[in-house]
Design a protein around this motif. Structure first.
Motif, PDB file in Angstrom:
ATOM      1  N   LEU A 195       7.899   6.840   1.149  1.00 63.11           N
ATOM      2  CA  LEU A 195       6.715   6.928   2.002  1.00 63.11           C
ATOM      3  C   LEU A 195       7.053   7.055   3.482  1.00 63.11           C
ATOM      4  CD1 LEU A 195       4.318   4.321   0.340  1.00 63.11           C
ATOM      5  CD2 LEU A 195       4.542   6.775  -0.100  1.00 63.11           C
ATOM      6  N   ARG A 196       8.205   6.507   3.904  1.00 63.80           N
ATOM      7  CA  ARG A 196       8.669   6.593   5.295  1.00 63.80           C
ATOM      8  C   ARG A 196       7.703   5.962   6.289  1.00 63.80           C
ATOM      9  NH1 ARG A 196      11.340  12.617   6.031  1.00 63.80           N
ATOM     10  NH2 ARG A 196      12.845  12.470   4.326  1.00 63.80           N
ATOM     11  N   HIS A 197       6.940   5.007   5.843  1.00 63.11           N
ATOM     12  CA  HIS A 197       5.953   4.358   6.706  1.00 63.11           C
ATOM     13  C   HIS A 197       5.878   2.894   6.318  1.00 63.11           C
ATOM     14  CE1 HIS A 197       1.978   3.372   8.454  1.00 63.11           C
ATOM     15  NE2 HIS A 197       2.275   4.318   9.316  1.00 63.11           N
ATOM     16  N   SER A 198       6.119   2.011   7.273  1.00 63.68           N
ATOM     17  CA  SER A 198       6.226   0.583   6.977  1.00 63.68           C
ATOM     18  C   SER A 198       4.937   0.014   6.406  1.00 63.68           C
ATOM     19  CB  SER A 198       6.618  -0.185   8.240  1.00 63.68           C
ATOM     20  OG  SER A 198       7.877   0.229   8.726  1.00 63.68           O
ATOM     21  N   ALA A 199       3.825   0.232   7.115  1.00 57.09           N
ATOM     22  CA  ALA A 199       2.560  -0.348   6.673  1.00 57.09           C
ATOM     23  C   ALA A 199       2.135   0.206   5.318  1.00 57.09           C
ATOM     24  CB  ALA A 199       1.480  -0.096   7.720  1.00 57.09           C
ATOM     25  N   GLY A 200       2.299   1.508   5.130  1.00 57.96           N
ATOM     26  CA  GLY A 200       1.903   2.120   3.863  1.00 57.96           C
ATOM     27  C   GLY A 200       2.732   1.613   2.698  1.00 57.96           C
ATOM     28  N   ALA A 201       4.050   1.485   2.907  1.00 62.80           N
ATOM     29  CA  ALA A 201       4.927   1.036   1.828  1.00 62.80           C
ATOM     30  C   ALA A 201       4.693  -0.436   1.492  1.00 62.80           C
ATOM     31  CB  ALA A 201       6.389   1.261   2.219  1.00 62.80           C
ATOM     32  N   ILE A 202       4.492  -1.283   2.512  1.00 68.52           N
ATOM     33  CA  ILE A 202       4.222  -2.696   2.259  1.00 68.52           C
ATOM     34  C   ILE A 202       2.901  -2.857   1.527  1.00 68.52           C
ATOM     35  CG2 ILE A 202       3.717  -4.907   3.357  1.00 68.52           C
ATOM     36  CD1 ILE A 202       5.696  -4.133   5.552  1.00 68.52           C
ATOM     37  N   THR A 203       1.890  -2.098   1.926  1.00 71.20           N
ATOM     38  CA  THR A 203       0.590  -2.158   1.250  1.00 71.20           C
ATOM     39  C   THR A 203       0.713  -1.721  -0.201  1.00 71.20           C
ATOM     40  OG1 THR A 203      -0.548  -1.701   3.344  1.00 71.20           O
ATOM     41  CG2 THR A 203      -1.785  -1.346   1.311  1.00 71.20           C
ATOM     42  N   ALA A 204       1.457  -0.653  -0.445  1.00 67.38           N
ATOM     43  CA  ALA A 204       1.645  -0.173  -1.811  1.00 67.38           C
ATOM     44  C   ALA A 204       2.339  -1.221  -2.674  1.00 67.38           C
ATOM     45  CB  ALA A 204       2.453   1.126  -1.799  1.00 67.38           C
ATOM     46  N   MET A 205       3.358  -1.892  -2.122  1.00 66.68           N
ATOM     47  CA  MET A 205       4.080  -2.902  -2.885  1.00 66.68           C
ATOM     48  C   MET A 205       3.228  -4.138  -3.128  1.00 66.68           C
ATOM     49  SD  MET A 205       6.951  -1.947  -4.004  1.00 66.68           S
ATOM     50  CE  MET A 205       7.378  -3.585  -4.574  1.00 66.68           C
ATOM     51  N   LEU A 206       2.443  -4.546  -2.153  1.00 62.81           N
ATOM     52  CA  LEU A 206       1.554  -5.692  -2.360  1.00 62.81           C
ATOM     53  C   LEU A 206       0.524  -5.377  -3.436  1.00 62.81           C
ATOM     54  CD1 LEU A 206       0.949  -7.008   1.281  1.00 62.81           C
ATOM     55  CD2 LEU A 206       2.430  -7.963  -0.492  1.00 62.81           C
ATOM     56  N   GLY A 207       0.047  -4.139  -3.434  1.00 59.73           N
ATOM     57  CA  GLY A 207      -0.874  -3.728  -4.493  1.00 59.73           C
ATOM     58  C   GLY A 207      -0.208  -3.755  -5.857  1.00 59.73           C
ATOM     59  N   LEU A 208       1.061  -3.322  -5.909  1.00 59.15           N
ATOM     60  CA  LEU A 208       1.791  -3.308  -7.169  1.00 59.15           C
ATOM     61  C   LEU A 208       2.021  -4.716  -7.704  1.00 59.15           C
ATOM     62  CD1 LEU A 208       3.270  -1.443  -9.194  1.00 59.15           C
ATOM     63  CD2 LEU A 208       5.338  -1.780  -7.846  1.00 59.15           C
ATOM     64  N   VAL A 209       2.165  -5.688  -6.816  1.00 60.72           N
ATOM     65  CA  VAL A 209       2.407  -7.073  -7.231  1.00 60.72           C
ATOM     66  C   VAL A 209       1.100  -7.818  -7.495  1.00 60.72           C
ATOM     67  CG1 VAL A 209       3.318  -9.301  -6.460  1.00 60.72           C
ATOM     68  CG2 VAL A 209       4.632  -7.210  -6.078  1.00 60.72           C
ATOM     69  N   LEU A 210       0.101  -7.613  -6.633  1.00 61.28           N
ATOM     70  CA  LEU A 210      -1.113  -8.424  -6.704  1.00 61.28           C
ATOM     71  C   LEU A 210      -2.164  -7.870  -7.662  1.00 61.28           C
ATOM     72  CD1 LEU A 210      -1.542  -9.312  -2.917  1.00 61.28           C
ATOM     73  CD2 LEU A 210      -0.511 -10.692  -4.719  1.00 61.28           C
ATOM     74  N   VAL A 211      -2.306  -6.546  -7.710  1.00 59.17           N
ATOM     75  CA  VAL A 211      -3.354  -5.970  -8.560  1.00 59.17           C
ATOM     76  C   VAL A 211      -3.164  -6.320 -10.037  1.00 59.17           C
ATOM     77  CG1 VAL A 211      -4.330  -3.795  -9.410  1.00 59.17           C
ATOM     78  CG2 VAL A 211      -3.960  -4.130  -6.963  1.00 59.17           C
TER      79      VAL A 211
END
Length: 281
Positions: A195-211
């Motif tokens: 993704l090359r974007h800090s906020a986008g990648a962190i959001t995606a990973m939090l979604g992968l863990v929390l959802v």
């Protein structure tokens, strides 16, 4: 009538001869060595230990795992560990602490894209796959060592607080727990590279863990989606850690959950390598 000036004839200086004498070759005084993975590893180690984000994220991780773990251990007694390992208090800290490793995994690679320093990195090491390999290896080793230390420390202190009343082996929970959260961080690094974007990648990973931890409660309301909800409940990150720490050992000790994470992480790493070679910086 002016007197004619004598003409002076200036002879042009001969052009320098840059050609080497026959049979000789130029030797640079600067030592030239072939670069290899060791150079990339040294570079990435220097980076990860020099930036403040590493100290902050790992510091908060240790504070959460050790602090919450010891707080839980202080509110238990020896009878609570008759059938469970002494590392269980560390589980409660890891539920939050894993977010720190996910954040650090993303920042290891995305921060260079954000500042533009990735251009310097790839200029110094044109073999892009070598740079990504070094980042993955250095981060995994750092995350695993810190995680294993935190879990093991909580286990040792808990055992000392309760007199070693349990004979259950808890070394496996240290290794598997550290491996699980470290792989989550590696997965975050691969996502950050794509993704090359800090906020986008962190959001995606939090979604992968929390959802997957929240969504099953809604899926189980429907009979047709109940099976999907049960599987999602079984394999989400909090329940996977619970099985590793033997809080829920009905369906094994977290081995299948760990294997699934290894597969997902390997697929993400393969995607990161493929995109890295195809895209411009």
């Amino acid at each position: 009538m002016s007197t004619p000036q004598p003409q002076t004839h200036q002879q042009a200086a001969p052009a320098p001869n840059w050609q080497s004498a026959p049979g000789t070759s130029y030797t640079s005084p600067i030592p030239i060595t072939r670069t290899h993975l060791g150079h990339a590893l040294t570079s990435e180690w220097t980076k990860i230990k020099s930036v403040r984000s590493t100290m902050w994220t790992l510091g908060v991780f240790l504070l959460l795992v050790v602090g919450i773990g010891l707080l839980v251990a202080a509110n238990t007694d020896s009878n609570d560990y008759a059938d469970v390992p002494y590392t269980i208090p560390a589980f409660f800290g890891l539920i939050l602490g894993q977010i720190c490793l996910i954040t650090l995994g993303v920042l290891v690679v995305s921060s260079e894209y954000g500042t533009g320093m990735i251009r310097t990195t790839f200029t110094a090491s044109p073999q892009r796959h070598r740079v990504l390999t070094a980042k993955l290896l250095i981060f995994f080793v750092v995350a695993f060592v810190v995680s294993a230390f935190a879990i093991g420390f909580v286990g040792l202190i808990t055992s000392g607080m309760h007199g070693g009343a349990s004979d259950n082996k808890w070394g496996g929970t240290v290794l598997m727990g550290a491996l699980y959260v470290s792989l989550l961080g590696v997965l975050a690094l691969a996502v950050g590279s794509m993704l090359r974007h800090s906020a986008g990648a962190i959001t995606a990973m939090l979604g992968l863990v929390l959802v997957p931890a929240i969504l099953p409660a809604f899926l189980m309301m429907s009979e047709s989606l109940r099976t999907l909800g049960e599987k999602m409940t079984e394999y989400n990150a909090p329940n996977a850690l619970a099985k590793i720490f033997e809080l829920d050992s009905e369906n094994g000790g977290g081995g299948s959950q760990l294997v699934l994470l290894v597969g997902v992480t390997a697929a993400a790493i393969a995607g990161a390598y493929a995109l890295l070679e195809r895209r411009d910086v």
